[in-house]
Motif scaffolding. Structure first.
Motif, mmCIF file in Angstrom:
data_model
loop_
_atom_site.group_PDB
_atom_site.id
_atom_site.type_symbol
_atom_site.label_atom_id
_atom_site.label_comp_id
_atom_site.label_asym_id
_atom_site.label_seq_id
_atom_site.Cartn_x
_atom_site.Cartn_y
_atom_site.Cartn_z
ATOM 1 N N ARG A 109 0.825 -1.205 0.000
ATOM 2 C CA ARG A 109 0.000 0.000 0.000
ATOM 3 C C ARG A 109 0.862 1.259 0.000
ATOM 4 O O ARG A 109 0.590 2.225 -0.721
ATOM 5 N N VAL A 110 1.907 1.240 0.810
ATOM 6 C CA VAL A 110 2.791 2.409 0.889
ATOM 7 C C VAL A 110 3.520 2.638 -0.420
ATOM 8 O O VAL A 110 3.687 3.775 -0.882
ATOM 9 N N SER A 111 3.981 1.554 -1.049
ATOM 10 C CA SER A 111 4.759 1.670 -2.282
ATOM 11 C C SER A 111 3.891 1.820 -3.521
ATOM 12 O O SER A 111 4.392 2.126 -4.602
ATOM 13 N N GLY A 112 2.590 1.563 -3.381
ATOM 14 C CA GLY A 112 1.709 1.660 -4.541
ATOM 15 C C GLY A 112 1.820 0.483 -5.485
ATOM 16 O O GLY A 112 1.365 0.552 -6.628
ATOM 17 N N ARG A 113 2.405 -0.616 -5.008
ATOM 18 C CA ARG A 113 2.554 -1.811 -5.829
ATOM 19 C C ARG A 113 1.546 -2.873 -5.392
ATOM 20 O O ARG A 113 1.035 -2.834 -4.279
ATOM 21 N N ARG A 114 1.299 -3.804 -6.280
ATOM 22 C CA ARG A 114 0.398 -4.907 -5.968
ATOM 23 C C ARG A 114 1.210 -6.194 -5.873
ATOM 24 O O ARG A 114 1.757 -6.673 -6.861
ATOM 25 N N GLY A 115 1.286 -6.738 -4.667
ATOM 26 C CA GLY A 115 2.069 -7.948 -4.472
ATOM 27 C C GLY A 115 1.412 -9.159 -5.087
ATOM 28 O O GLY A 115 0.193 -9.244 -5.199
ATOM 29 N N SER A 116 2.245 -10.111 -5.485
ATOM 30 C CA SER A 116 1.739 -11.343 -6.075
ATOM 31 C C SER A 116 1.358 -12.333 -4.977
ATOM 32 O O SER A 116 1.647 -12.127 -3.785
ATOM 33 N N VAL A 117 0.707 -13.421 -5.392
ATOM 34 C CA VAL A 117 0.384 -14.488 -4.438
ATOM 35 C C VAL A 117 1.660 -15.033 -3.825
ATOM 36 O O VAL A 117 1.727 -15.325 -2.620
ATOM 37 N N GLY A 118 2.715 -15.166 -4.630
ATOM 38 C CA GLY A 118 3.992 -15.647 -4.122
ATOM 39 C C GLY A 118 4.583 -14.717 -3.080
ATOM 40 O O GLY A 118 5.208 -15.167 -2.111
ATOM 41 N N ASP A 119 4.394 -13.390 -3.267
ATOM 42 C CA ASP A 119 4.885 -12.434 -2.269
ATOM 43 C C ASP A 119 4.220 -12.667 -0.918
ATOM 44 O O ASP A 119 4.881 -12.665 0.128
ATOM 45 N N TYR A 120 2.901 -12.877 -0.934
ATOM 46 C CA TYR A 120 2.170 -13.030 0.326
ATOM 47 C C TYR A 120 2.455 -14.389 0.975
ATOM 48 O O TYR A 120 2.585 -14.484 2.208
ATOM 49 N N LEU A 121 2.563 -15.436 0.165
ATOM 50 C CA LEU A 121 2.893 -16.742 0.736
ATOM 51 C C LEU A 121 4.305 -16.741 1.311
ATOM 52 O O LEU A 121 4.559 -17.310 2.374
ATOM 53 N N GLY A 122 5.243 -16.112 0.602
ATOM 54 C CA GLY A 122 6.609 -16.014 1.105
ATOM 55 C C GLY A 122 6.679 -15.205 2.387
ATOM 56 O O GLY A 122 7.416 -15.548 3.320
ATOM 57 N N SER A 160 11.373 -4.309 8.615
ATOM 58 C CA SER A 160 12.572 -3.910 7.871
ATOM 59 C C SER A 160 12.804 -4.834 6.679
ATOM 60 O O SER A 160 13.319 -4.397 5.640
ATOM 61 N N THR A 161 12.428 -6.103 6.794
ATOM 62 C CA THR A 161 12.551 -7.031 5.664
ATOM 63 C C THR A 161 11.687 -6.576 4.506
ATOM 64 O O THR A 161 12.092 -6.638 3.343
ATOM 65 N N ARG A 162 10.482 -6.097 4.816
ATOM 66 C CA ARG A 162 9.601 -5.582 3.755
ATOM 67 C C ARG A 162 10.262 -4.416 3.027
ATOM 68 O O ARG A 162 10.182 -4.286 1.814
ATOM 69 N N ALA A 163 10.935 -3.553 3.799
ATOM 70 C CA ALA A 163 11.583 -2.393 3.190
ATOM 71 C C ALA A 163 12.691 -2.815 2.244
ATOM 72 O O ALA A 163 12.875 -2.244 1.170
ATOM 73 N N VAL A 164 13.455 -3.847 2.621
ATOM 74 C CA VAL A 164 14.527 -4.333 1.756
ATOM 75 C C VAL A 164 13.959 -4.872 0.452
ATOM 76 O O VAL A 164 14.437 -4.560 -0.646
ATOM 77 N N LYS A 165 12.914 -5.679 0.529
ATOM 78 C CA LYS A 165 12.328 -6.261 -0.679
ATOM 79 C C LYS A 165 11.762 -5.188 -1.595
ATOM 80 O O LYS A 165 11.939 -5.239 -2.807
ATOM 81 N N GLN A 166 11.114 -4.182 -1.020
ATOM 82 C CA GLN A 166 10.563 -3.123 -1.855
ATOM 83 C C GLN A 166 11.680 -2.312 -2.493
ATOM 84 O O GLN A 166 11.574 -1.863 -3.634
ATOM 85 N N GLY A 167 12.780 -2.110 -1.752
ATOM 86 C CA GLY A 167 13.916 -1.399 -2.339
ATOM 87 C C GLY A 167 14.501 -2.138 -3.523
ATOM 88 O O GLY A 167 14.867 -1.555 -4.543
ATOM 89 N N GLN A 168 14.579 -3.478 -3.436
ATOM 90 C CA GLN A 168 15.093 -4.269 -4.543
ATOM 91 C C GLN A 168 14.155 -4.197 -5.736
ATOM 92 O O GLN A 168 14.583 -4.157 -6.879
ATOM 93 N N LYS A 169 12.824 -4.154 -5.498
ATOM 94 C CA LYS A 169 11.857 -4.055 -6.588
ATOM 95 C C LYS A 169 12.002 -2.730 -7.319
ATOM 96 O O LYS A 169 11.901 -2.647 -8.535
ATOM 97 N N ARG A 170 12.220 -1.649 -6.547
ATOM 98 C CA ARG A 170 12.360 -0.350 -7.182
ATOM 99 C C ARG A 170 13.577 -0.289 -8.077
ATOM 100 O O ARG A 170 13.618 0.439 -9.061
ATOM 101 N N GLU A 171 14.622 -1.059 -7.713
ATOM 102 C CA GLU A 171 15.823 -1.102 -8.540
ATOM 103 C C GLU A 171 15.692 -2.076 -9.697
ATOM 104 O O GLU A 171 16.605 -2.251 -10.492
ATOM 105 N N GLY A 172 14.525 -2.760 -9.767
ATOM 106 C CA GLY A 172 14.280 -3.674 -10.878
ATOM 107 C C GLY A 172 14.979 -4.995 -10.760
ATOM 108 O O GLY A 172 15.189 -5.695 -11.734
ATOM 109 N N ARG A 173 15.355 -5.390 -9.571
ATOM 110 C CA ARG A 173 16.056 -6.671 -9.390
ATOM 111 C C ARG A 173 15.066 -7.780 -9.191
ATOM 112 O O ARG A 173 13.962 -7.593 -8.745
#
Length: 428
Positions: free
Chosen positions: A226-239, A415-428
């Motif tokens: 919600r904060v990042s404005g992205r829509r997580g996948s089913v895999g994101d939520y299960l992980g 903090s783990t969520r923040a790391v994953k979102q940071g990697q997404k923003r960098e396109g990794r």
């Protein structure tokens, strides 16, 4: 006397040119590799040095392949040239010895371990030190810093391309070392001994803790999306659920920093796997270390604050935690501070009553204690435990470190969520 235009002479000339071309090609590869290594050591013009060296040697290859005018190779052969399968190329050009390759692999593993242990800060520190040395020699500090950081990044990419296995092993080792290093931080959070009568944690409670951790992971993922404005996948939520559950269960042992690190790494790896991405061990190490190092000060603050509460407030905190434990066992508090008659106390001609903190829907009586100064139950409380038994009278003794665990793990998980979102923003 052999005719210079005969098929035999043409074939010999053709084979000679192919051998020369093969030798020059290998020399070009070796020269380019040397140029890259020199550039990585000095940090000067990495791409430029490699490109110029390759272009220079490529030009030599082209010139060497150009046949002289009026040579037999420029005339139309009277017979087709022989198959290339029959050509025996000359031995390889200069190459690294087996010992040099082993050393390079060891260094690549060491650099991978350093990056994982320091989550990339080691490269920046090394680049900064070299930049300061360059500045003492007259170079602008900003330019030297940029160049040195680029050189370290190029070195990491080179290791990943040529020594991927060695670097991966190093990253795994660095991550494990980082988790071990979090142990002393957990030791700071610990403190206090529970009284012997404290009821042991049961399987129902463990299941509830794992479920709560999974819910925490899912909630954190939803908030992050919600904060990042992205829509997580089913895999994101299960992980996220898997990592949250693993970390919460790890917290049961009273080591919140290591539990948060374990949960962070599990989340990162599970989300990569469930989304069909290659597992990024560097990202997993980063998530683990940040989660652990965020959980440490948060947990310490929770422990210190709760330990300094007045006795009355500690009693209320213990009662609240007791309610949570009752709910985790699938029960519900029905009455508080109820007085109960004790046959054993009357037989000993003492006060025949004890005040019980909770009575649950299932009829369970519970007593809550909080603090490091508690070393035993009162005489009547011990009589109540003897009279009703552990199945009818549950003793809860909470310590400040329990509060540290309760607040530390959610902070690490966030903090783990923040790391994953940071990697997404960098396109990794």
């Amino acid at each position: 006397m052999t005719n210079r235009g005969s098929p035999l002479v043409i074939r010999d000339a053709y084979e000679r040119r192919l051998r020369e071309a093969e030798a020059l090609r290998r020399q070009a590869e070796a020269a380019a590799d040397r140029a890259l290594q020199d550039a990585l050591r000095t940090g000067r013009g990495v791409a430029t040095q490699v490109r110029k060296e390759a272009e220079r040697l490529g030009t030599n290859v082209s010139r060497s392949l150009a046949p002289p005018r009026n040579s037999p190779a420029t005339r139309k052969p009277s017979a087709p040239p022989p198959s290339r399968m029959s050509v025996q190329p000359r031995a390889r050009g200069p190459a690294k010895s087996r010992g040099d390759v082993i050393v390079d692999q060891i260094l690549a593993a060491a650099r991978g371990g350093q990056d994982a242990f320091t989550f990339g800060l080691g490269d920046l520190a090394y680049a900064g030190g070299n930049a300061l040395v360059d500045a003492t020699r007259g170079e602008a500090l900003g330019e030297a810093w940029t160049r040195r950081v680029a050189a370290e990044r190029e070195r990491d990419r080179y290791d990943m391309k040529h020594y991927r296995t060695a670097r991966t092993v190093g990253e795994i080792g660095g991550t494990a070392l980082g988790l071990v290093a979090l142990g002393p931080l957990d030791g700071i959070l610990a403190g206090g001994t529970r009284i012997a009568q404290t009821a042991a944690i049961g399987g129902r409670e463990i299941g509830a803790i794992g479920a709560a951790g999974a819910g925490l992971g899912i909630g954190g993922q939803a908030l992050s999306d919600r904060v990042s404005g992205r829509r997580g996948s089913v895999g994101d939520y299960l992980g996220a659920a898997a990592g949250g559950s693993v970390g919460a269960l790890g917290s049961v042992r009273g080591r919140p920093t290591q539990a948060a690190a374990l949960g962070g790494a599990t989340t990162s790896i599970a989300q990569d796997e469930l989304n069909g991405r290659p597992v990024d061990l560097h990202e997993a190490a980063l998530a683990a270390h940040i989660a652990g190092y965020v959980a440490a000060p948060t947990g310490l603050a929770g422990r210190v604050v709760s330990d300094r509460l007045p006795m009355r407030q500690k009693g209320k905190l213990g009662d609240a935690l007791g309610v949570g434990r009752t709910l985790a066992n699938g029960d519900w508090p029905k009455a508080f501070q109820k007085r109960y008659y004790l046959k054993g106390a009357e037989a000993k001609r003492g006060n025949p009553y004890t005040v019980v903190d909770q009575r649950t829907v299932r009829g369970l009586l519970t007593e809550q204690k909080f603090g490091r100064s508690i070393d035993d139950l009162s005489k009547n409380q011990n009589l109540a435990l003897e009279e009703f038994g552990p199945a009818g009278y549950r003793v809860d003794h909470f310590l400040p470190r329990d509060v540290g665990v309760i607040v530390a793990y959610p902070a690490g998980n966030a903090s783990t969520r923040a790391v994953k979102q940071g990697q997404k923003r960098e396109g990794r």
